[in-house]
Enzyme design. Structure first.
Site, short mmCIF file in Angstrom:
data_model
loop_
_atom_site.label_atom_id
_atom_site.label_comp_id
_atom_site.label_asym_id
_atom_site.label_seq_id
_atom_site.Cartn_x
_atom_site.Cartn_y
_atom_site.Cartn_z
N PHE A 194 44.58 14.37 -23.45
CA PHE A 194 44.26 13.07 -23.16
C PHE A 194 45.23 12.21 -23.60
O PHE A 194 46.19 11.44 -23.04
CB PHE A 194 42.85 12.55 -23.64
CG PHE A 194 42.71 11.30 -23.55
CD1 PHE A 194 42.93 10.37 -22.43
CD2 PHE A 194 41.98 10.83 -24.70
CE1 PHE A 194 42.45 8.94 -22.66
CE2 PHE A 194 41.41 9.37 -24.86
CZ PHE A 194 41.80 8.48 -23.52
N ILE A 195 45.33 11.99 -25.02
CA ILE A 195 46.40 11.18 -25.71
C ILE A 195 47.77 11.56 -25.86
O ILE A 195 48.77 10.82 -25.33
CB ILE A 195 45.79 11.13 -27.30
CG1 ILE A 195 44.41 10.72 -27.43
CG2 ILE A 195 46.83 10.34 -27.95
CD1 ILE A 195 43.66 10.62 -28.78
N THR A 211 44.25 24.55 -22.59
CA THR A 211 42.65 24.88 -22.73
C THR A 211 42.06 24.21 -21.62
O THR A 211 42.63 23.40 -20.92
CB THR A 211 42.06 24.34 -23.86
OG1 THR A 211 42.07 23.02 -24.18
CG2 THR A 211 42.67 24.95 -25.16
N THR A 265 41.85 11.81 -37.07
CA THR A 265 40.64 10.99 -36.38
C THR A 265 39.89 10.16 -37.63
O THR A 265 40.09 10.38 -38.81
CB THR A 265 39.64 11.77 -35.72
OG1 THR A 265 38.54 10.97 -35.66
CG2 THR A 265 39.31 12.90 -36.72
N ASP A 266 39.46 9.03 -37.29
CA ASP A 266 38.79 8.37 -38.47
C ASP A 266 37.41 8.80 -38.75
O ASP A 266 36.78 8.56 -39.78
CB ASP A 266 38.38 6.80 -37.86
CG ASP A 266 37.50 7.05 -36.63
OD1 ASP A 266 37.31 7.93 -36.01
OD2 ASP A 266 37.09 5.49 -36.24
N GLU A 267 36.92 9.96 -37.95
CA GLU A 267 35.69 10.74 -38.17
C GLU A 267 35.72 11.25 -39.44
O GLU A 267 34.85 11.86 -40.21
CB GLU A 267 35.54 11.62 -37.02
CG GLU A 267 35.35 10.67 -35.56
CD GLU A 267 34.73 11.76 -34.44
OE1 GLU A 267 33.96 12.36 -34.69
OE2 GLU A 267 35.10 11.00 -33.29
N TYR A 306 33.64 19.14 -35.79
CA TYR A 306 34.76 18.88 -35.60
C TYR A 306 35.57 17.95 -36.71
O TYR A 306 36.73 18.33 -37.19
CB TYR A 306 34.61 17.84 -34.33
CG TYR A 306 36.01 16.94 -34.00
CD1 TYR A 306 36.98 17.53 -33.74
CD2 TYR A 306 35.77 15.49 -34.20
CE1 TYR A 306 38.16 16.73 -33.62
CE2 TYR A 306 36.50 14.68 -33.97
CZ TYR A 306 37.91 15.25 -33.61
OH TYR A 306 39.26 14.45 -33.31
N LYS A 337 38.84 18.65 -38.77
CA LYS A 337 40.14 17.65 -38.80
C LYS A 337 40.49 17.38 -40.29
O LYS A 337 41.65 17.09 -40.77
CB LYS A 337 39.77 16.38 -37.99
CG LYS A 337 39.83 16.82 -36.71
CD LYS A 337 41.29 17.28 -35.99
CE LYS A 337 42.26 16.10 -35.82
NZ LYS A 337 43.42 16.67 -35.17
N ASN A 376 39.31 6.64 -28.81
CA ASN A 376 40.33 6.31 -27.64
C ASN A 376 39.54 6.26 -26.32
O ASN A 376 38.48 6.99 -26.07
CB ASN A 376 41.33 7.16 -27.44
CG ASN A 376 42.53 7.14 -28.50
OD1 ASN A 376 43.66 7.33 -28.39
ND2 ASN A 376 42.20 6.69 -29.60
N PRO A 387 23.51 10.16 -19.38
CA PRO A 387 22.91 10.62 -20.76
C PRO A 387 23.06 9.85 -21.90
O PRO A 387 24.31 9.85 -22.42
CB PRO A 387 23.21 12.07 -20.96
CG PRO A 387 24.47 12.12 -20.08
CD PRO A 387 24.55 10.97 -19.15
N ASN A 389 26.99 2.19 -28.10
CA ASN A 389 26.75 3.03 -27.15
C ASN A 389 26.24 2.39 -25.82
O ASN A 389 26.71 2.26 -24.68
CB ASN A 389 26.28 4.23 -27.25
CG ASN A 389 27.28 5.08 -28.28
OD1 ASN A 389 28.28 4.85 -28.53
ND2 ASN A 389 26.74 6.42 -28.75
N GLY A 410 23.06 15.63 -36.22
CA GLY A 410 23.91 14.83 -37.34
C GLY A 410 24.75 14.02 -36.81
O GLY A 410 25.79 13.57 -37.20
#
Ligand code: NAD
Ligand code: TYD
Length: 350
Positions: free
Chosen positions: A13-14, A38, A131-133, A156, A160, A186, A211, A255, A289
Site C-alpha cells: 500500500f504505502i 505476499t 508505526t506509531d503503534e 504487530y 515493529k 494511513n 463490522p 472508528n 487487546g
C-alpha cells in the site's frame, strides 16, 4: 547525487505510492523495488511506473539472505528505504510468528547485508519505516512524541518495536547511518481491503455488514497515504541522520464516526437514500487487546522540515472512495486472489 535506492515492500500500500513518487521525481536515481509479493503485495499498484527506465523489480523475500546479497551486488545499492512488513494487527493476533519472521528477522537480515556491503558507512543511509503503534495506547489524553517510551501492545506493534530497536542498535554498535519514522494510520488508494476504511468502502458498495469492533469508540489518527510518501521523501533527503520523526496529520477520529462518514458519502455517491448504508453497521466482538487511542504530535517534522499534510480528511476520504469505485477491477482482483497472477503474466519473462 545519483543513488541506487532499494525500496522494500514497494508493491504494498504505502510502498507503491512511494515508489511511484520517487521514480517520477528522481529520474537520475535507480529505484529498485524488492518485494516477495505476499497477499498484500500487488504489482497492479505499480502499473504507472513499470515501464520506466529507472525502475526495477526484484521478487525477493527478506528471509533469503543470499538473494538480498545478490540484489545489493547487482544493483550496487547505495541506500535503503525499508517498508516491507506484515502490517495487519488482526493477522498478528492469529499468527504472531509470521510477524517475527518478516518484521524482526527480515529487518535484521537487511541490516546485516547493508552493513556488510557498505564499506564506507558514511556514504549510505538506511531509512526504516515504522508505526506509531510502537508507543502503545493513549488511554488518558496527550500525544505520542519522539520521546514517548515504547510500550507495544499487539504482536504487530511488538514486532515493529523490535525492528526499530535493532535499527538503533546497528547505529550505536556498528555506526550504520539510519533514520526511523513512526507514522499514524494511513488511508487512500491501493490499501488491501482488510483494513477499516477500504473494508467498509467495499462492503458498503456490496451491501454487506460493516463490522465495528466493540463500541466503535477507539480512536485513530488518519493520514492520506501520499502525504506519508511525501514525508518519507523529505526526511530521506533532508532529515537528520540518527533521528526519529513522527509523522501524522493531527486528525483523530473515533472508528464509528469514520464508518458513519463513509456511509453518508457513499449514499451520496451511489445515489442511495440517506441512511441506507448506516443500516449495515454491525457491532462485533472487540479485537483482543484493542489499543484505545493513537495520536501523533507531528510538530518536529513541521518545525524542522516544514512538512504538513496537503489534504484535508474529508477531501482525502472523498478521493479514496472515488478511487475504489472507479477501480472495481482492482478490488475484484484482490478479493478473488486474481491479482497474484499479475507477476507471472507481466514480469516473469523479462
Ligand atoms: P502492506 O501490508 O500493504 O505492504 C507490505 C509489503 O511488504 C507487501 O507488498 C508485501 O508483499 C511485502 N512483504 C511482506 N513480507 C515480506 C517479506 N518477507 N519479504 C519481502 N517483502 C515482503 O503494508 P503497508 O500498509 O504499505 O505498510 C508499509 C510499512 O509502513 C510497514 O512497515 C508498516 O509497518 C508501516 N506503517 C504502515 C501504516 C499503515 O497505516 N498502513 C502506518 C504506519 C507505518
Ligand atoms: P485497522 O485498519 O486494522 O488499523 P490498526 O489496527 O492498525 O489501527 O483498524 C483501524 C481501527 O478500526 C482499529 O481500531 C480497529 C478497527 N476495526 C474495526 O472496528 N472493524 C474492522 O473490521 C477493522 C478491520 C478494524
Amino acid at each position: 547525487m545519483s543513488k541506487n535506492l532499494l525500496i522494500t515492500g514497494g508493491a504494498g500500500f504505502i510502498g507503491s505510492h512511494l515508489v511511484q513518487l520517487l521514480v517520477e521525481k528522481y529520474k537520475s536515481y535507480k529505484i529498485i523495488n524488492l518485494d516477495c509479493l505476499t497477499y498484500a503485495g500487488n504489482l497492479e499498484n505499480l502499473k504507472a511506473v513499470e515501464g520506466a527506465s529507472n525502475y526495477f523489480f526484484e521478487k525477493v523475500n527478506l528471509l533469503d539472505v543470499a538473494e538480498l546479497e545478490r540484489v545489493f551486488d547487482e544493483h550496487n545499492i547505495t541506500d535503503v528505504i525499508h517498508l516491507a512488513a506484515e502490517s495487519h494487527v488482526d493477522r498478528s493476533i492469529s499468527d504472531p510468528l509470521a510477524f517475527v519472521n518478516t518484521n524482526v528477522i527480515g529487518t535484521v537480515n537487511l541490516l546485516n547485508v547493508a552493513k556488510s556491503k557498505w564499506t564506507d558507512l558514511d556514504k549510505h543511509l538506511f531509512y526504516h519505516v515504522s508505526t506509531d503503534e510502537v508507543y502503545g495506547s493513549l488511554d488518558d489524553g496527550g500525544f505520542f512524541t519522539e520521546e514517548t517510551p515504547y510500550d507495544p501492545q499487539s504482536p504487530y506493534s511488538a514486532s515493529k518495536a523490535a525492528s526499530d530497536h535493532f535499527v538503533r542498535a546497528y547505529t550505536n554498535t556498528y555506526g550504520l547511518k539510519t533514520v526511523i519514522t513512526n507514522c499514524s494510520n494511513n488511508y487512500g488508494p491501493n490499501q488491501f481491503p482488510e483494513k477499516l476504511i477500504p473494508l467498509c468502502i467495499h462492503n458498503i458498495r456490496n451491501n454487506k455488514p460493516l463490522p465495528v469492533y466493540g463500541k466503535g469508540e477507539n480512536i485513530r489518527d488518519w493520514l492520506y497515504v501520499v502525504d506519508h510518501a511525501r514525508a518519507i521523501d523529505l526526511i530521506f533527503h533532508e532529515g537528520k541522520v540518527g533521528e526519529t520523526y513522527n509523522i501524522g496529520g493531527f486528525n483523530e477520529w473515533k472508528n464509528i464516526d469514520i464508518v458513519k462518514l463513509l456511509c453518508k458519502k457513499m449514499d451520496e455517491k451511489l445515489n442511495r437514500p440517506t441512511g441506507t448504508s448506516e443500516k449495515l453497521i454491525t457491532y462485533v466482538k472487540d479485537r483482543a487487546g484493542h489499543d484505545l487511542r493513537y495520536a501523533i504530535d507531528a510538530n518536529k517534522i513541521k518545525n524542522e522540515l516544514g512538512w504538513e499534510p496537503s489534504l484535508q480528511f474529508e477531501e482525502g476520504i472523498s478521493k479514496t472512495i472515488d478511487w475504489y469505485l472507479e477501480n472495481e477491477t482492482w478490488l475484484n482482483n484482490v478479493t478473488s486472489g486474481n491479482y497474484q497472477k499479475y507477476y507471472s503474466e507481466h514480469y516473469q519473462d523479462r
